[in-house]
Design a protein around this motif. Structure first.
Motif, PDB file in Angstrom:
ATOM      1  N   CYS B 379       0.722  -1.180  -0.032  1.00 42.17           N
ATOM      2  CA  CYS B 379       0.164   0.105   0.056  1.00 42.17           C
ATOM      3  C   CYS B 379       0.817   1.202   0.022  1.00 42.17           C
ATOM      4  O   CYS B 379       1.789   1.239   0.766  1.00 42.17           O
ATOM      5  N   CYS B 382      -2.358   5.841  -0.744  1.00 41.72           N
ATOM      6  CA  CYS B 382      -2.762   6.747  -1.667  1.00 41.72           C
ATOM      7  C   CYS B 382      -4.342   7.505  -1.352  1.00 41.72           C
ATOM      8  O   CYS B 382      -4.415   8.834  -1.667  1.00 41.72           O
ATOM      9  N   GLY B 383      -5.156   6.484  -1.129  1.00 43.44           N
ATOM     10  CA  GLY B 383      -6.466   6.933  -0.731  1.00 43.44           C
ATOM     11  C   GLY B 383      -7.446   6.669  -1.693  1.00 43.44           C
ATOM     12  O   GLY B 383      -8.572   7.075  -1.482  1.00 43.44           O
ATOM     13  N   CYS B 385      -8.826   4.068  -2.672  1.00 43.88           N
ATOM     14  CA  CYS B 385     -10.031   3.003  -1.895  1.00 43.88           C
ATOM     15  C   CYS B 385     -10.857   3.845  -0.996  1.00 43.88           C
ATOM     16  O   CYS B 385     -12.143   3.689  -1.119  1.00 43.88           O
ATOM     17  N   CYS B 420      -7.762   0.399  -6.508  1.00 46.81           N
ATOM     18  CA  CYS B 420      -6.336   0.600  -6.058  1.00 46.81           C
ATOM     19  C   CYS B 420      -5.220   0.350  -6.913  1.00 46.81           C
ATOM     20  O   CYS B 420      -5.275  -0.688  -7.727  1.00 46.81           O
TER      21      CYS B 420
HETATM   22  S1  SF4 Z   1      -5.777   2.395  -3.104  1.00 40.85           S
HETATM   23 FE1  SF4 Z   1      -6.000   1.878  -0.899  1.00 40.85          FE
HETATM   24  S2  SF4 Z   1      -5.166   0.058  -0.566  1.00 40.85           S
HETATM   25 FE2  SF4 Z   1      -4.441   0.754  -2.559  1.00 40.85          FE
HETATM   26  S3  SF4 Z   1      -2.618   1.754  -2.494  1.00 40.85           S
HETATM   27 FE3  SF4 Z   1      -3.883   3.198  -2.178  1.00 40.85          FE
HETATM   28  S4  SF4 Z   1      -4.195   3.476   0.047  1.00 40.85           S
HETATM   29 FE4  SF4 Z   1      -3.471   1.754  -0.469  1.00 40.85          FE
END
Ligand code: SF4
Ligand SMILES: Cc1cc2nc3c(=O)[nH]c(=O)nc-3n(C[C@H](O)[C@H](O)[C@H](O)COP(=O)(O)OP(=O)(O)OC[C@H]3O[C@@H](n4cnc5c(N)ncnc54)[C@H](O)[C@@H]3O)c2cc1C
Ligand code: SF4
Lengths: 413, 434
Positions: B379, B382-383, B385, B420
């Motif tokens: 992970c 990044c945010g 999700c 993601c």
């Molecule tokens: S989408 Fe969520 S789980 Fe995937 S890398 Fe970004 S913060 Fe991590």
């Protein structure tokens, strides 16, 4: 009581510094101060591109809500550290901060280039929050952009600019994309993906100069073989180097990065360095999110006496090239190996298992997801390639109902 | 050495290029909407079929033209490009206006049905045709609802065409809405049977288990109705826990439920507006469990009254039932639940108000194999999700610690895993594997 104690001072609120602060807070009651002048709160640097493309707002790339810091008694200061001396940090606003221990986590800065014209107006880099703001501004009026440098950030920038329908020329010095890391077959998959998204990809293109329009603005980029590419925007993504300014100013021993031992100790007593800015005694510099996060955890464990040196971990990494996700676990050499097993499906999905003397050493995948835990365990257990091929489903991590890659997809190279 | 320039292929993936199809779509949608509103004054009384065709079909086609070419141009990684700059999708003036319009429609539908008589009347031929009975406002509502799920369902299928999980669950949602919520009850009505919904049960369709409904179903003496009485009780008490044990609450919320169908289709453009803060989570837990408690208490009271001949609570149980029907059944699920899509995201009702979601959630949290597993340390915080979770779950908070996500509210839509960029998340309900 507590306030009279000298704090642990962390310079830099990137993932290394913040992970150190969070882990320390779980282990000790000492005051913790984090100093940075890039952004008020910790944000995800790899997510900068998503803000540019409008997938997320700035607040969305901050992993913690603003109450988090006070609740965990992590004291955030918006300032720049000039240098360290005798247990004190000199700040740019003239004040000084005494510390018990200092952790330098100042990250990276863009690598300098020697070409003429690198400082013209319209020439950008993409590493920090202010780079994002400037690029966002510049892109609103831009038609033709040139991205220089064939690494991971270069592809991201190309994708970002394409999302605004800007014509993008992507100049890569190597003869194939990312040849320093992946084998030729894999390079080709990515090259096809890049052009599929409308990027003009030029390989073996070495830049000679960035040209002026006589008003101090960029007009074009010229390569060593004499090609000229018109550009009203240039982004240099030729890599990053450790940001050692604080260490340099403080007389700490620096080579490429701030030199540290296996417990992150620098040449100055009570001063440690972690993340992108440090270099180990053997010369390793690993400028990755994951590494920086691991360093943050490790240094906290070391400072509180839980361990004495950093934990050895397997190499792993991941990236995304437009629509194609990439993951690697363990060791996969840049030229591959002649025992490697390569499975490939529909031109855009590939799994390579690096094999040495029948034993699995590493996995990497393009366009499909791997279950990291299982891959790493197979490497640890020195699994035989035949066993791994029997259990291919167990290492795949794609969503339910997705197509699976199987040994029928094997490519004999 | 010479530069190698790779040729850009003919069919380049492009993003956000407006095309004439979209302009036509916008024109048709606007026209349909204007005709719909004008018609509600009775302007087209003499041509009911033409009116309903223009207001419903033409705007449906318009929306398809507006969304399908755009959906075809985006790929899995550019699907959310510019979402944060969209006034409709990000609470700009257009978003607020849409919210107000939707809310207004619900208010008229529930409390001022007389304003809609002309619209209802235009559906008379259709109602006669498939239900063999006169149109009423609920038939109008059902027709609009089903049409919306169909049209935006197509949008969903196009945009998520790279993922079989999304294709399958969207087809399932559309089918359930069309067959179980629309055609089957119409067909039952045509046969002179009560209009029953086989895919709704207590506590969502709370009155199915009320003593009055069950005893009247049972005493009807008709095989079909009696079967239904057994079915609806079995669904609540036996089948729901079993399916939830194996698959999590998603088998219902993201594959079958009608509220889910609307949320996952019409609501999809607004999923990023769900509040992800810890505060919102606290409020959610109190509210949704409060509603479940409320309806459970009402149901128990009604049964006690039934068994002891109304001596226990007198008229209180009935009064509470009416309050529940007004506040939760009408105001919350309709007015706020759908009207506020553009403001609070597509699952406002499912998150804060739905007693079925609360019931399924308790089962999911404490007795289910369902979980979202995370891929170790991959992970990058990044945010994406958390931003695109329609239930406002801070998925990242778990992912960045490498923890599995087991949350009562997760409806298993799978969008967090799709957006993601690092392949960290996977919805799983199999037994734990080595
Ligand atoms: S989408 Fe969520 S789980 Fe995937 S890398 Fe970004 S913060 Fe991590
Ligand atoms: C666009 C981009 C995409 C990336 N994508 C990925 C990826 O997908 N995967 C991956 O593994 N890695 C990725 N990386 C690399 C990754 O972001 C870094 O390895 C990681 O952020 C390093 O963390 P850090 O805490 O060491 O330093 P940083 O995140 O660089 O933080 C250092 C902080 O210290 C501050 N600072 C510096 N000097 C001072 C001073 N004197 N006083 C006060 N504050 C100071 C800086 O302003 C900065 O805020 C990416 C990098 C970039 C730029
Ligand atoms: S956590 Fe993921 S699967 Fe669950 S509701 Fe949120 S986005 Fe959907």
């Amino acid at each position: 009581m507590v306030s009279s104690q000298l704090p642990i001072l962390i310079i830099g609120n990137g993932v290394a510094g913040i992970t150190a602060a969070r882990t320390l807070r779980k282990l000790t009651q000492k005051p913790i101060v984090v100093v940075s002048d890039e952004a008020e709160f910790f944000f995800s640097r790899p997510a900068l591109m998503y803000v540019f493309m409008g997938h997320m707002a700035w607040a969305d790339i901050e992993p913690y809500e603003s109450w988090f810091w006070e609740k965990n008694r992590i004291d955030l200061r918006f300032a720049r550290v000039q240098h360290l001396e005798e247990g004190r940090a000199q700040l740019s606003d003239g004040s000084a901060l005494p510390f018990e221990t200092c952790i330098i986590a100042t990250g990276s800065r863009p690598r300098q280039s020697s070409w003429p014209g690198s400082d013209l107006r319209g020439v950008h880099t993409f590493v920090s929050k202010s780079d994002l703001e400037q690029l966002h501004e510049a892109a609103t009026t831009c038609r033709d952009a040139v991205v220089i440098g064939g690494g991971l950030i270069g592809v991201e920038v190309a994708e970002m600019l394409r999302s605004r329908n800007i014509n993008v020329t992507f100049l890569v010095r190597e003869e194939r994309y990312w040849s320093s890391v992946i084998p030729a077959h894999e390079s080709e998959i990515i090259e096809q993906e890049i052009v599929r998204h409308g990027v003009q990809l030029c390989l073996a293109a070495e830049v000679r100069s960035i040209d002026d329009d006589e008003s101090g603005r960029v007009r074009s980029v010229t390569t060593t073989c004499g090609h000229t590419f018109p550009a009203d925007l240039v982004v240099r993504t030729i890599g990053v180097e450790p940001n050692t300014v604080v260490a340099d100013n403080s007389g700490i021993f620096v080579r490429r990065g701030i030199v540290v031992d296996n417990a992150f100790r620098t040449s100055m007593p009570n001063v440690f360095a972690i993340g992108d800015c440090c270099e180990f005694e053997d010369g390793t510099v690993e400028q990755l999110w994951y590494t920086a996060r691991d360093h943050g955890e490790d240094v906290a464990n070391i400072l509180t006496g839980l361990t004495t040196s950093r934990r050895k971990r397997h190499f792993y990494n991941s990236a995304k090239f437009f629509d194609i996700e990439y993951q690697v676990f363990g060791d996969v050499p840049r030229m591959g190996g002649n025992e490697d097993v390569v499975l490939k499906q529909d031109d855009r999905r590939l799994l390579r298992i690096h094999v040495d003397e029948g034993v699995v050493r590493g996995f990497h995948s393009f366009g499909l997801r791997l279950r990291g835990e299982t891959c790493l365990r197979m490497i640890d257990e020195r699994s035989n390639i035949e066993d791994v091929l029997q259990r291919l489903t167990s290492i795949q991590f794609d969503a339910e109902f997705s197509q699976r890659i199987t040994s029928h997809d094997r490519l004999y190279v | 050495m010479n530069i190698v320039t790779l040729t850009i292929p003919q069919e380049v993936v492009q993003s956000n290029v407006p095309s004439w199809l979209e302009r036509l779509g916008a024109a048709l949608t606007t026209m349909g909407a204007i005709v719909f509103v004008l018609g509600s004054t009775g302007a087209f009384e003499t041509v009911p079929i033409l009116y309903s065709v223009i207001s419903l079909i033409v705007s449906g086609v318009g929306i398809l033209l507006l969304t399908v070419p755009a959906g075809l141009r985006v790929t899995s990684s550019s699907m959310n490009t510019n979402v944060m700059r969209s006034p409709v999708r990000r609470r700009g003036l257009a978003g607020w206006s849409l919210g107000v319009a939707l809310t207004l429609f619900y208010i008229l539908l529930y409390w001022f049905p007389e304003t809609l008589v002309h619209v209802v009347a235009s559906l008379e031929p259709l109602s006669r045709l498939i239900r063999n009975s006169p149109a009423d406002r609920w038939f109008l509502y059902g027709t609009l609802y089903t049409l919306a799920v169909l049209v935006f369902g197509v949008r969903m299928l196009v945009r998520y065409r790279h993922s079989r999980y999304h294709l399958l669950r969207t087809v399932s949602l559309i089918t359930a809405q069309l067959v179980f919520a629309y055609l089957l009850p119409s067909f039952l009505a045509a046969m002179g049977e009560p209009e029953l919904y086989v895919h709704y049960f207590w506590p969502l369709k709370y009155d199915y288990i009320f003593p009055s409904s069950l005893s009247s179903m049972w005493s009807s003496g008709e095989g079909l109705t009696q079967f239904f009485a057994v079915w609806t009780v079995a669904m609540t008490v036996v089948i729901t826990p079993i399916l939830t044990y194996f698959y999590g609450k998603r088998w219902y919320c993201s594959w079958i439920c009608g509220c889910g169908a609307l949320a996952e289709t019409v609501g999809d453009p607004f999923r990023q507006n769900a509040d992800t803060s810890l505060r919102a989570w606290k409020i959610e837990r109190w509210m949704v469990h409060g509603v479940l408690l409320f309806i459970t208490v009402v149901t128990v009271m009604l049964w006690l009254d039934h068994v002891y001949d109304n001596v226990v609570f007198g008229s209180l149980a009935q009064r509470l039932k009416d309050i529940y029907g007004f506040v939760i059944g009408a105001m919350f699920s309709g007015v706020i639940g759908v009207g506020f899509y553009p403001i609070f995201g597509s699952r406002v009702w499912c998150r804060f108000g739905c007693p079925m979601a609360a019931y399924l959630g308790i089962l999911q949290k404490y007795m289910s194999r369902f979980r979202i597993t995370t891929n170790g340390g991959q992970c990058i915080s990044c945010g994406n999700c958390s931003t695109y979770c329609e239930m406002g779950i801070d998925v990242r908070a778990y992912a960045q610690r490498g923890e599995n996500i087991v949350r009562a509210s997760c409806v298993g839509c799978g969008v967090c895993a799709s957006v993601c960029p690092r392949g960290v998340l996977r919805l799983e309900s199999g037994a734990k594997q080595r």
